[in-house]
Enzyme design. Sequence first.
Site, short mmCIF file in Angstrom:
data_model
loop_
_atom_site.label_atom_id
_atom_site.label_comp_id
_atom_site.label_asym_id
_atom_site.label_seq_id
_atom_site.Cartn_x
_atom_site.Cartn_y
_atom_site.Cartn_z
N ASP A 23 -0.45 14.01 6.84
CA ASP A 23 0.93 13.47 7.71
C ASP A 23 0.48 13.11 9.17
O ASP A 23 1.19 13.58 9.99
CB ASP A 23 1.86 14.59 7.62
CG ASP A 23 2.43 14.99 6.30
OD1 ASP A 23 1.83 14.44 5.06
OD2 ASP A 23 3.16 15.86 6.08
N ASP A 65 4.49 12.18 4.77
CA ASP A 65 5.67 12.67 4.48
C ASP A 65 6.90 11.60 4.18
O ASP A 65 6.61 10.31 5.01
CB ASP A 65 6.35 13.23 5.81
CG ASP A 65 7.11 14.59 5.35
OD1 ASP A 65 7.07 15.19 4.21
OD2 ASP A 65 7.90 15.14 6.37
N HIS A 67 10.18 10.23 3.13
CA HIS A 67 11.56 10.83 2.81
C HIS A 67 12.67 9.80 2.51
O HIS A 67 12.46 8.71 3.23
CB HIS A 67 12.06 11.77 3.94
CG HIS A 67 11.53 13.15 4.00
ND1 HIS A 67 10.73 13.89 3.14
CD2 HIS A 67 11.02 13.65 5.16
CE1 HIS A 67 10.40 15.11 3.52
NE2 HIS A 67 10.47 14.91 4.87
N SER A 73 15.90 18.04 3.46
CA SER A 73 15.52 18.92 4.63
C SER A 73 16.01 18.50 6.01
O SER A 73 15.68 19.21 7.08
CB SER A 73 13.79 18.86 4.80
OG SER A 73 13.46 17.44 5.35
N HIS A 84 13.43 12.47 9.93
CA HIS A 84 11.99 12.12 10.01
C HIS A 84 11.49 11.56 8.89
O HIS A 84 11.67 11.85 7.78
CB HIS A 84 11.15 13.45 10.61
CG HIS A 84 10.93 14.47 9.52
ND1 HIS A 84 12.07 15.30 9.25
CD2 HIS A 84 9.87 14.59 8.59
CE1 HIS A 84 11.45 16.20 8.27
NE2 HIS A 84 10.36 15.73 7.85
N LYS A 109 4.75 11.78 -0.59
CA LYS A 109 5.41 13.06 -0.86
C LYS A 109 6.66 13.27 -0.50
O LYS A 109 7.11 12.91 0.71
CB LYS A 109 4.43 14.20 -0.58
CG LYS A 109 4.17 14.57 0.91
CD LYS A 109 3.59 15.67 1.27
CE LYS A 109 3.19 15.78 2.64
NZ LYS A 109 4.22 16.31 3.48
N GLU A 116 12.26 19.77 -1.16
CA GLU A 116 11.39 19.72 0.04
C GLU A 116 9.88 19.50 -0.73
O GLU A 116 9.92 20.41 -1.86
CB GLU A 116 11.57 20.58 0.80
CG GLU A 116 10.52 20.88 2.01
CD GLU A 116 10.47 19.48 2.73
OE1 GLU A 116 10.10 18.64 2.43
OE2 GLU A 116 10.76 19.78 4.03
N ALA A 144 1.38 19.26 10.04
CA ALA A 144 1.36 20.32 11.22
C ALA A 144 0.60 21.46 10.49
O ALA A 144 1.15 21.86 9.37
CB ALA A 144 2.74 20.66 11.60
N CYS A 148 2.79 21.18 6.52
CA CYS A 148 2.27 20.64 5.40
C CYS A 148 0.74 20.96 5.56
O CYS A 148 0.00 20.86 4.42
CB CYS A 148 2.52 19.20 5.58
SG CYS A 148 4.37 18.98 5.33
C1 VGL Z 1 6.16 18.53 7.99
C2 VGL Z 1 8.18 19.67 8.67
C3 VGL Z 1 8.82 18.64 7.84
C4 VGL Z 1 4.74 18.43 8.15
C5 VGL Z 1 6.90 17.83 7.45
O1 VGL Z 1 4.33 17.39 7.93
O2 VGL Z 1 3.86 19.68 8.53
N1 VGL Z 1 6.72 19.44 8.76
N2 VGL Z 1 8.24 18.01 7.17
ZN ZN Z 2 9.33 16.16 6.32
#
Ligand code: VGL
Ligand code: ZN
Length: 205
Positions: A23, A65, A67, A73, A84, A109, A116, A144, A148
């Site tokens: 990500d 990510d 979405h 989420s 996001h 994903k 989620e 992060a 993830c």
């Molecule tokens: C993530 C919060 C929401 C990540 C993804 O990539 O860590 N964190 N969506």
């Molecule tokens: Zn996300």
Amino acid sequence: MNETPDLPGAVQLRAGDALLVVDLQRDFLPGGALAVPDGDRVVPLLQRYLARFERTGLPIVFTRDWHPPDHVSFSVRGGPWPPHCVAGTPGAAFAPGLRLPASAQLCSKASRPDAEAYSGFEGTELAARLRSQGVRRLFVGGLATDYCVKATVLDALREGFEVLLLADAVRAVNLHPGDGARAEQAMTQAGARPIRFEQLAGEGA
Ligand code: VGL
Ligand code: ZN
């Protein structure tokens, strides 16, 4: 024979290794919709890992990510996050300046509205794809640490992959202070081994 005296704890890349970049997208960088503090700091480090894996001819996978606009989420649906990484929008694009190797594989994903998926293995073909390429050991970095990266590493271990966590190339959201450190501890306890770029045996980049 390799006659180079390597650091203690040096890691030699070999067949069966792959790099998994989690990500590394604009919305997770400073100025993005869900900015990870210092998230941009991992980009030059990952660039060095990428160069090394590319040069060695080893598989490289980028998760993203990805979405839908009404993802579960998102706060508008009662979720924990601001909107996001909406698929196809600038916020979902990879980090500016990141050079994707020609051989890079993508793994999108969390693209179904009602589920989620922090882990790159959740609802994807990632495990099968890696196995079909003979991958046994995964080097994982990105964003992060406390969401993830952690979910992806724990799933990778459950799937039977050996995991090396790129400790110098991950950053945490730290919604609660210490979340990142606790996530690293959870990954280590589950069997992941933290390494830094300097531990990679060999020359360059
Ligand atoms: C993530 C919060 C929401 C990540 C993804 O990539 O860590 N964190 N969506
Ligand atoms: Zn996300």
